[in-house]
Design an enzyme around this catalytic site. Sequence first.
Site, PDB file in Angstrom:
ATOM      1  N   GLY A  17       0.986  -1.306   0.021  1.00  0.00           N
ATOM      2  CA  GLY A  17       0.022   0.038  -0.046  1.00  0.00           C
ATOM      3  C   GLY A  17       0.992   1.167   0.089  1.00  0.00           C
ATOM      4  O   GLY A  17       2.024   1.195  -0.105  1.00  0.00           O
ATOM      5  N   MET A  21       2.359  10.415   1.487  1.00  0.00           N
ATOM      6  CA  MET A  21       3.257  10.852   2.286  1.00  0.00           C
ATOM      7  C   MET A  21       4.375   9.415   2.692  1.00  0.00           C
ATOM      8  O   MET A  21       5.512   9.782   2.744  1.00  0.00           O
ATOM      9  CB  MET A  21       2.642  10.947   3.833  1.00  0.00           C
ATOM     10  CG  MET A  21       3.607  11.451   4.898  1.00  0.00           C
ATOM     11  SD  MET A  21       2.865  12.002   6.293  1.00  0.00           S
ATOM     12  CE  MET A  21       1.943  10.432   6.859  1.00  0.00           C
ATOM     13  N   ASP A 133      -6.671  11.826  12.179  1.00  0.00           N
ATOM     14  CA  ASP A 133      -6.906  11.444  10.788  1.00  0.00           C
ATOM     15  C   ASP A 133      -7.662  10.009  10.785  1.00  0.00           C
ATOM     16  O   ASP A 133      -7.492   9.189  10.295  1.00  0.00           O
ATOM     17  CB  ASP A 133      -5.545  11.115  10.155  1.00  0.00           C
ATOM     18  CG  ASP A 133      -5.685  11.099   8.601  1.00  0.00           C
ATOM     19  OD1 ASP A 133      -6.621  11.615   8.056  1.00  0.00           O
ATOM     20  OD2 ASP A 133      -4.857  10.531   7.941  1.00  0.00           O
TER      21      ASP A 133
END
Length: 723
Positions: A17, A21, A133
């Site tokens: 994945g 960032m 987040d």
Amino acid sequence: MIGHELGGRYEIISRIGGGGMALVYKAHDVLLNRKVAVKVLRQQFVHDEEFIRRFRREAQSAASLSHPNVVSIYDVGQEDDVHFIVMEYVEGSNLNEIIHERAPLQPEEAVHIAAQICDALVSAHQNQIIHRDIKPHNILIGKNGRVKVTDFGIARAVTASTITQTGSVVGSVHYFSPEHAKGTSTGEKSDLYSLGIVLYQMLTGKLPFHGESPISVALKHLQETFVEPRVINSLIPQSVENVILRAMRKNPAERYASASDMLRDLETSLLPERLHEPKAVFTAIADDLDETRVMPAIRPTSAAGRQADIRPAASQDRTAAAASINGTGPVEWEDDKKRKAWWKRPVTVVIATLVIIAGLYFAVRAVTNSLDVPEVTVPYVINETEADAIKMLEEAGLVVEDPIEREYSDEVAEGYVYNQSKAKLKVKKGASIKLYVSLGSELSTMTSYVGQPIANAKEDLAALGVDDIRITTTQEFSDQEPGTILSQTPEANAQFDPKTETVHFTVSKGQETVVMPKLVTKKEAEAKVLLSQLGLVLKEANIVREASYEPEGTVIAQFPYQEGEEVGKGAEVSITVSSGLPKDAIEKKLNLQISPAQAGTTSEIKITYSDASGENKEWGTRKIKDTQRFTVKVIVAPNKDATVTVIRDNQFVNTFTVTYEDEQAPADQTIPGQGQQPTDQQPSEPATGTAGSDDATASTNDPQTTDNGPSNDGNEETQPNDH
């Protein structure tokens, strides 16, 4: 990165994945022998010292969390310019994938997942860690159903300079709290707002706010209300909707006081007595300055104005009276004129302002329409070749962002697109699309294994990912130790794909062996030929010559291998060859005149002897019809005399002794038959005597003699003495 051992401990296996960032890889912890997930910071951030410092600090802070619903952080490190975080590897899917596959979820499942997320937030908030987040992408669901929240503390490291650079932050705007969207300080209740949106999305399959840009979505978080969940999905219990409504209040003061309060509400929301509870109603708080409201216009204040607002009661009476007397409308008094004068100027200003605003509105509308760019749907180009993907995007009026990201991938063939930005979304024509193209499997450099054991090579190749079935071998004889690699394919320093390449080794099975023959009693020349045919080496320096009683040139010893032993081809052999008799040995001849047993008949004569060269050696067997002379050679030594024995027709006849001390040659010996008289004196019976004595004399009946052995009757073969 694939195949690289990061930090000398984490062997990168595959990419699983990534976001704007960082990239996430599956890795093997060689020290603890377990699977881990390694998040590697993208290269564009490695020189932002402030970002790196906060990134590491917050990651280390998150590592202090120990909770079953939190992905554990094991390690934080740096290798050259690579900054990485090592965390728990969760086998399963993330919540975003589950929502896209199965949403809307059943209320029981959604509440169960939300409760586990909330439990993780309780632990984090108690440790003064705010996630910032919370979104489905950061919620992992293991194969056992366990919910794991990841990326704790990482969002805090995102600075203002990274908001427009990283897709992860832009993608998170759908889950921002209003205070987060404003850029003000966020606290624990910001996480609860985001969790409310996640629960909303699980139950409806939709996001509460949509917009053409991240800014427009953020403004909707601040100003607009969302469609209530039960309007979209009527199967949602009222108690569960109440949890969402309270968690998603724009004013933090109206939300749950803590994650613990929200967790308790979630855990009881599906109880039968709560399923049909009244809908939650919230009263606006007076000091909520962020709430959208209509403000009264500000009017000018003056003494005249204030006076005009106060109309005497007498003037009202006069107006009414005049109207009744004259049958007309109200009479305008002087006071009324003064009262009307104050509003004329503001009305003029307002009308003028409205006209100007309307003009500007229509002008801007006209310009916007002329500049309006049509929207297009971004083609889905994943799994297409790079050339086809670029063609599809350009035909749709889009631009491929430069440079194209290229990385190694074990799952996607070289030259194919494995990821893209804005897939299947509507964007303005001419927008740029980021493409990610596979370089195929990462190639490794072949090591030289020549001279090493085959076991070592197989172990190294297995670590690179080469299956044992793709390692083949052939064996051949060599002077190397068995199991030693002699050659290899691919050769050293060649590039190869560990996932597909077949590696072949030629392996030594040791020296080829032969059975050592018997060399003793063979002639020197014969021994040399035999050894050469077998691949054995006989050097001249390895031939030893020494005196013996064997005939000269006869092999009398072999070393170091004896008859019948297994010997490696190419081995050196030594032999000892007879150089002749010892100096103190003497060769003597004994002459025998032997007649048949009966005159005129045939007799079989057998002669044996023992001397310094050996015992009971056969001289030979002959058939005679008349008297013949036989010469027998014997070897005598100072400590060993010789004896010669004659057997006729299988009957012992006589034995003769040859001594070392006799300087003269032994006299001829005669063995007569019946009916024959010896020349001198012949005993009637066979006698045993010493050669050279008078006990036996030779016959004079026309003897035939030979130095090498007995003569035959013309039909029999003569066999010589061994000496």
